[in-house]
Motif scaffolding. Sequence first.
Motif, mmCIF file in Angstrom:
data_model
loop_
_atom_site.group_PDB
_atom_site.id
_atom_site.type_symbol
_atom_site.label_atom_id
_atom_site.label_comp_id
_atom_site.label_asym_id
_atom_site.label_seq_id
_atom_site.Cartn_x
_atom_site.Cartn_y
_atom_site.Cartn_z
ATOM 1 N N ARG A 238 109.561 53.909 2.801
ATOM 2 C CA ARG A 238 109.788 54.578 1.519
ATOM 3 C C ARG A 238 109.402 56.045 1.643
ATOM 4 N NH1 ARG A 238 105.570 53.409 -1.781
ATOM 5 N NH2 ARG A 238 105.160 55.642 -1.893
ATOM 6 N N HIS B 173 111.820 58.534 3.244
ATOM 7 C CA HIS B 173 112.854 59.073 2.365
ATOM 8 C C HIS B 173 112.282 60.132 1.427
ATOM 9 C CE1 HIS B 173 116.237 56.300 3.308
ATOM 10 N NE2 HIS B 173 115.237 55.613 3.829
ATOM 11 N N GLU B 174 111.064 59.909 0.994
ATOM 12 C CA GLU B 174 110.446 60.874 0.086
ATOM 13 C C GLU B 174 110.195 62.202 0.797
ATOM 14 O OE1 GLU B 174 107.084 58.591 -0.995
ATOM 15 O OE2 GLU B 174 108.185 57.292 -2.384
ATOM 16 N N TRP C 60 115.726 53.962 -1.532
ATOM 17 C CA TRP C 60 114.410 54.245 -2.097
ATOM 18 C C TRP C 60 114.116 53.361 -3.299
ATOM 19 C CZ3 TRP C 60 112.573 55.986 -6.814
ATOM 20 C CH2 TRP C 60 111.214 56.352 -6.829
#
Lengths: 213, 213
Positions: free
Chosen positions: B103, B106-107, B161
């Motif tokens: 996650r 992607h952030e 996400w």
Amino acid sequence: MDKKTEQKKVFLDIVQQLRQLIKMEEIQAGEKLPSERVLSERLGVGRSSVREALRSLELLGLIETKHGGGTFLASTHKHQLVEILSMFILEDEKSKKDVELTRQIHEKEAIRVISCTETLRTLPVWDSFFVKLEIEDAISCRDVLREIIITAGNRLSLKVWFQLAAYDGDRLNRNSTEEEKLIIQTMLKSMQLGYEKEALKAYEQWMKTLRSN
Amino acid sequence: MDKKTEQKKVFLDIVQQLRQLIKMEEIQAGEKLPSERVLSERLGVGRSSVREALRSLELLGLIETKHGGGTFLASTHKHQLVEILSMFILEDEKSKKDVELTRQIHEKEAIRVISCTETLRTLPVWDSFFVKLEIEDAISCRDVLREIIITAGNRLSLKVWFQLAAYDGDRLNRNSTEEEKLIIQTMLKSMQLGYEKEALKAYEQWMKTLRSN
DNA sequence: TACCGAAAGTGGTCTGGCCACTTTTGAACA
DNA sequence: TGTTCAAAAGTGGCCAGACCACTTTCGGTA
């Protein structure tokens, strides 16, 4: 804890139970699952419900079926997932670009992780690639990237990557040109030495070359 | 139609036809699909085969069904995908960690993209967050992150996400503490100014704080 | 021992039925 | 005229049984 023990739909419940069964009986990838009729009896549900669950898992690529042969736990990298999802969700050009970009997100992160981790970047496997790049004719972009992602050690990231890589597989599976091999060598060398920036720079160049070919 | 009837599975064929049907009739997200019985008749197959296809798509989260109500095209962000996949594939602690790391991949990429893009980092929306952080009580980690990912503009990344964020949603949905708000402000400010490094540093600090709480 | 064909096992699909739930309909009512 | 609410129609959930096509297994024959 048992957040969803009160499953409404039987077929979702079966999916859960199937998972437990696989775990309990230690069924390995490629091995056979009980037949639909047996499952139906063991779980105390109709065969059609069992089928709904199995078909779902099949679409996810988690199992494979052979007509007349049986149902088998899938050998990982055969997910139809992206294909299906893309049919429904990704239809325009922008979306295809998104797939490529998303794939590269995972690749870049893997390169960062390896570059910054002593034990990973000094792995002998990278040396083996130098040999391969010089000797073997057939080295695909995919081979190198896969090794990188695997080594980075995030299994979920690997799984996502596999799916995305399957999506535009043509370009990835093509054998690398001499020009590309040089870039790959630069990238791997930088990675081995822990030069994150340089490795990423080489990576970007590599991807640029791939696009133009 | 170009039916490649090589004894392929009917239920996969139905998945395809369903997609065409949705496209043809311009069925939008949230709208109703024809009933199982109608589909069965229109496609010339048994209702059970239609159900196998529908249940598959339901597990993928592409459709939703209401008992007695009908079948509806899903409103995007409700994919059970990760949940199912994780049930089968991710079982130990390491895997949960993988979800979190993936996650964050992607952030971080989104933060990079925004920091490096004049038109994105100067968007007025970021200013609005400063106001919100000061005035409103309830600002969740998720709110901020979502806006960031959305702004970065990769729809597939956003989709992935969403799935991952849904997985360990508890921590993300909790309201931010004062300490966290300060860090978020630092991060957003850096991002606005294009200081990629600083923004990422603040982000890492933020995540660290989240873990410890 | 090697081979082959029948039998058993298994997935693929359809039909029809019953139940539970939701939406629609229409008649009685205010 | 507008409201209410119960019956009817529509829909998904699930099951049993049947038949087909294909694969695997197994026993008998050469």
